[in-house]
Motif scaffolding. Sequence first.
Motif, mmCIF file in Angstrom:
data_model
loop_
_atom_site.group_PDB
_atom_site.id
_atom_site.type_symbol
_atom_site.label_atom_id
_atom_site.label_comp_id
_atom_site.label_asym_id
_atom_site.label_seq_id
_atom_site.Cartn_x
_atom_site.Cartn_y
_atom_site.Cartn_z
ATOM 1 N N HIS A 167 33.320 43.282 42.337
ATOM 2 C CA HIS A 167 34.278 43.343 43.446
ATOM 3 C C HIS A 167 33.817 44.403 44.449
ATOM 4 O O HIS A 167 34.106 45.582 44.303
ATOM 5 C CB HIS A 167 35.669 43.688 42.907
ATOM 6 C CG HIS A 167 36.776 43.418 43.865
ATOM 7 N ND1 HIS A 167 38.063 43.121 43.462
ATOM 8 C CD2 HIS A 167 36.805 43.390 45.224
ATOM 9 C CE1 HIS A 167 38.824 42.934 44.513
ATOM 10 N NE2 HIS A 167 38.082 43.110 45.603
ATOM 11 N N GLU A 188 35.884 36.962 48.192
ATOM 12 C CA GLU A 188 37.298 37.161 47.860
ATOM 13 C C GLU A 188 38.123 36.363 48.855
ATOM 14 O O GLU A 188 37.967 36.515 50.067
ATOM 15 C CB GLU A 188 37.664 38.647 47.910
ATOM 16 C CG GLU A 188 39.103 38.920 47.496
ATOM 17 C CD GLU A 188 39.420 40.407 47.436
ATOM 18 O OE1 GLU A 188 40.462 40.756 46.860
ATOM 19 O OE2 GLU A 188 38.633 41.216 47.960
ATOM 20 N N GLU A 244 43.022 36.335 45.538
ATOM 21 C CA GLU A 244 43.969 37.446 45.613
ATOM 22 C C GLU A 244 45.340 36.989 46.106
ATOM 23 O O GLU A 244 45.477 35.928 46.707
ATOM 24 C CB GLU A 244 43.435 38.554 46.532
ATOM 25 C CG GLU A 244 43.226 38.144 47.974
ATOM 26 C CD GLU A 244 42.877 39.323 48.864
ATOM 27 O OE1 GLU A 244 43.234 40.462 48.516
ATOM 28 O OE2 GLU A 244 42.264 39.089 49.922
ATOM 29 N N ASN A 245 46.350 37.796 45.812
ATOM 30 C CA ASN A 245 47.729 37.631 46.297
ATOM 31 C C ASN A 245 48.535 36.578 45.539
ATOM 32 O O ASN A 245 49.571 36.129 46.032
ATOM 33 C CB ASN A 245 47.769 37.309 47.797
ATOM 34 C CG ASN A 245 47.232 38.429 48.657
ATOM 35 O OD1 ASN A 245 47.173 39.572 48.216
ATOM 36 N ND2 ASN A 245 46.826 38.114 49.877
ATOM 37 N N ALA A 288 42.010 38.448 41.305
ATOM 38 C CA ALA A 288 41.831 39.858 41.670
ATOM 39 C C ALA A 288 43.169 40.513 41.990
ATOM 40 O O ALA A 288 44.098 39.851 42.461
ATOM 41 C CB ALA A 288 40.901 39.969 42.880
ATOM 42 N N HIS A 289 43.255 41.813 41.737
ATOM 43 C CA HIS A 289 44.459 42.607 42.033
ATOM 44 C C HIS A 289 45.690 42.048 41.331
ATOM 45 O O HIS A 289 46.810 42.219 41.820
ATOM 46 C CB HIS A 289 44.717 42.669 43.543
ATOM 47 C CG HIS A 289 43.584 43.167 44.359
ATOM 48 N ND1 HIS A 289 43.072 44.438 44.248
ATOM 49 C CD2 HIS A 289 42.825 42.543 45.308
ATOM 50 C CE1 HIS A 289 42.068 44.583 45.097
ATOM 51 N NE2 HIS A 289 41.894 43.452 45.739
ATOM 52 N N ASP A 346 48.647 41.932 38.978
ATOM 53 C CA ASP A 346 49.498 42.772 38.139
ATOM 54 C C ASP A 346 50.459 41.849 37.403
ATOM 55 O O ASP A 346 51.460 41.384 37.944
ATOM 56 C CB ASP A 346 50.260 43.774 38.999
ATOM 57 C CG ASP A 346 50.979 44.830 38.164
ATOM 58 O OD1 ASP A 346 51.163 44.583 36.961
ATOM 59 O OD2 ASP A 346 51.353 45.872 38.723
ATOM 60 N N ASN A 368 40.305 45.575 38.159
ATOM 61 C CA ASN A 368 40.047 46.407 39.329
ATOM 62 C C ASN A 368 40.508 47.826 39.047
ATOM 63 O O ASN A 368 41.702 48.080 38.889
ATOM 64 C CB ASN A 368 40.772 45.826 40.542
ATOM 65 C CG ASN A 368 40.538 46.624 41.807
ATOM 66 O OD1 ASN A 368 41.429 47.312 42.267
ATOM 67 N ND2 ASN A 368 39.348 46.535 42.347
ATOM 68 N N GLU A 371 40.315 50.541 40.886
ATOM 69 C CA GLU A 371 40.536 51.402 42.046
ATOM 70 C C GLU A 371 42.011 51.791 42.141
ATOM 71 O O GLU A 371 42.910 50.960 41.997
ATOM 72 C CB GLU A 371 40.108 50.658 43.326
ATOM 73 C CG GLU A 371 40.209 51.468 44.620
ATOM 74 C CD GLU A 371 41.581 51.391 45.254
ATOM 75 O OE1 GLU A 371 41.974 52.371 45.911
ATOM 76 O OE2 GLU A 371 42.256 50.377 45.074
ATOM 77 N N PHE A 401 46.493 51.020 40.457
ATOM 78 C CA PHE A 401 46.489 49.874 39.551
ATOM 79 C C PHE A 401 45.730 50.216 38.274
ATOM 80 O O PHE A 401 46.184 49.944 37.173
ATOM 81 C CB PHE A 401 45.862 48.673 40.241
ATOM 82 C CG PHE A 401 45.887 47.404 39.419
ATOM 83 C CD1 PHE A 401 47.071 46.975 38.833
ATOM 84 C CD2 PHE A 401 44.745 46.650 39.249
ATOM 85 C CE1 PHE A 401 47.110 45.813 38.076
ATOM 86 C CE2 PHE A 401 44.774 45.490 38.488
ATOM 87 C CZ PHE A 401 45.955 45.071 37.905
ATOM 88 N N TYR A 402 44.587 50.834 38.446
ATOM 89 C CA TYR A 402 43.773 51.254 37.291
ATOM 90 C C TYR A 402 44.543 52.257 36.438
ATOM 91 O O TYR A 402 44.600 52.146 35.217
ATOM 92 C CB TYR A 402 42.473 51.861 37.788
ATOM 93 C CG TYR A 402 41.696 52.614 36.734
ATOM 94 C CD1 TYR A 402 40.940 51.932 35.783
ATOM 95 C CD2 TYR A 402 41.724 54.005 36.684
ATOM 96 C CE1 TYR A 402 40.237 52.619 34.812
ATOM 97 C CE2 TYR A 402 41.023 54.694 35.717
ATOM 98 C CZ TYR A 402 40.277 53.999 34.790
ATOM 99 O OH TYR A 402 39.588 54.688 33.833
ATOM 100 N N ASP A 419 36.268 47.234 43.830
ATOM 101 C CA ASP A 419 36.830 47.037 45.170
ATOM 102 C C ASP A 419 36.242 48.052 46.150
ATOM 103 O O ASP A 419 36.928 48.604 46.991
ATOM 104 C CB ASP A 419 38.351 47.142 45.151
ATOM 105 C CG ASP A 419 38.986 46.543 46.402
ATOM 106 O OD1 ASP A 419 38.294 45.812 47.142
ATOM 107 O OD2 ASP A 419 40.176 46.817 46.656
#
Length: 218
Positions: free
Chosen positions: A7, A70, A96-97, A125-126, A128, A153, A155, A158-159, A184
């Motif tokens: 990423h 992405e 994503e999203n 990606a991203h 949650d 990810n 970064e 979130f990490y 990211d």
Amino acid sequence: MFYQDLHNHTQWSDGDSTIEALINRAREYGLQEIGISDHYEFVDDKVVYREMLGSLKKKFQDIKVLIGTEIKIGTLLRVSHTDIDELNQYDYILIENLEYQSDIAEVLESLKDLSSKLTCKIGLAHLDLEQLGKLRGQVIEFMTQYNIFLDFNFEGTFYINLLQGYGQIEDVLHQGIEVVVGSDTHSIDMDWWTNMVAAHEYLLKARKLYNKEGLRET
């Protein structure tokens, strides 16, 4: 240990470095695999973008370079048959999203149809999973059925939240879902190596734990 980062963003989208500079920084850090995943919506000439990455694949023999992008879930759901053929020229795509869609169950049905047509690898990606609530199980089932990997990810918050006990990585590994590490990265001046090592070590421990229960190595 095998180090990867799938990423990353460059000047082709919202990053500040060239692709080659980013690859060289990854080589300095000792990565074995680097994926460039500039935003699909930002890259004007996608053919030239892929051709440049293809040439760098051949140039660097000490690191595996992957051609990625992405893409926002909204963009992906609007693609034509021609766009599908074009997306299949990437090694992988990061979506994503997903968790921000108003009707995730309906979106998943559309993604199932698209996923059956995509031959490149697909990752989320991203993501949650805690935000998905009751739909969490449906998303995990979708990922398992269509061999979708999770972009771990590392970064920012979130990490940190993951390592504080959300247990998302353990959950998806328990389902046999592949997990890959992504930084990211938007700047080669950002020192992401410490977090990258921690993320890989965390994954390694989680994989060993579940491998004892007879699960496959991802």
